[in-house]
Motif scaffolding. Structure first.
Motif, PDB file in Angstrom:
ATOM      1  N   ASN A  69       0.834  -1.198   0.000  1.00  0.00           N
ATOM      2  CA  ASN A  69       0.000   0.000   0.000  1.00  0.00           C
ATOM      3  C   ASN A  69       0.870   1.250   0.000  1.00  0.00           C
ATOM      4  O   ASN A  69       1.360   1.683   1.027  1.00  0.00           O
TER       5      ASN A  69
ATOM      6  N   TYR B 104      -8.222   2.986   2.488  1.00  0.00           N
ATOM      7  CA  TYR B 104      -7.739   2.190   1.363  1.00  0.00           C
ATOM      8  C   TYR B 104      -7.773   0.682   1.605  1.00  0.00           C
ATOM      9  O   TYR B 104      -7.658  -0.083   0.660  1.00  0.00           O
TER      10      TYR B 104
ATOM     11  N   GLN C 279      -6.935  11.149  -4.959  1.00  0.00           N
ATOM     12  CA  GLN C 279      -6.469   9.768  -4.955  1.00  0.00           C
ATOM     13  C   GLN C 279      -5.034   9.755  -5.443  1.00  0.00           C
ATOM     14  O   GLN C 279      -4.728  10.218  -6.540  1.00  0.00           O
TER      15      GLN C 279
END
Length: 136
Positions: A9, A54, A117
């Motif tokens: 991530n 997320y 984003q």
């Protein structure tokens, strides 16, 4: 989006990089103890909400509440450690600052994460791609 991330991530890495940048330019010695609790908990709340944003399918309310709770944990742990020291006591005002800071960080983070984003990806190539999208 997850196909580009290869199990890692990158939003979390970006969030922590921003935290370290904030800490490096902020004069923490000029703040009193309650302000430090608020600022550090705000960073923890923002990081927690970003992680939840997320990595989970929670709605906004759940992310903010859980981000606040998760962001308050370091401050609670510090207050418990302080209360165990000789001549030191548990400070309810510091804990309040921790909770308020974590809440502020989680709210700001959810507004930021809903509008912007950011992702970094390397789809099996030697180069790295970077995407930045702002939702109007």
């Amino acid at each position: 989006m997850d196909a580009y991330m290869n199990g890692f991530n990158h939003q979390i890495v970006i969030c922590f990089a921003l935290v370290f940048l904030f800490l490096s330019v902020t004069d923490m010695s000029a703040m009193d103890d309650t302000q430090k609790h608020f600022a550090i908990s705000a960073i923890c709340g923002a990081g927690s909400e970003t992680f939840l944003h997320y990595k989970t399918e929670f709605g906004t309310t759940e992310r903010v509440l859980l981000g606040t709770a998760m962001g308050s944990i370091p401050g609670l742990a510090k207050e418990l450690a302080d209360s165990a020291e000789q001549g030191n006591e548990f400070s309810q005002s510091d804990l309040t600052a921790d909770i308020m800071g974590a809440f502020a960080g989680a709210v700001i983070s959810t507004l930021f994460n809903d509008a912007i984003q950011i992702s970094m990806f390397s789809p099996g190539k030697k180069g790295v791609g970077f995407t930045f999208a702002y939702n109007f």
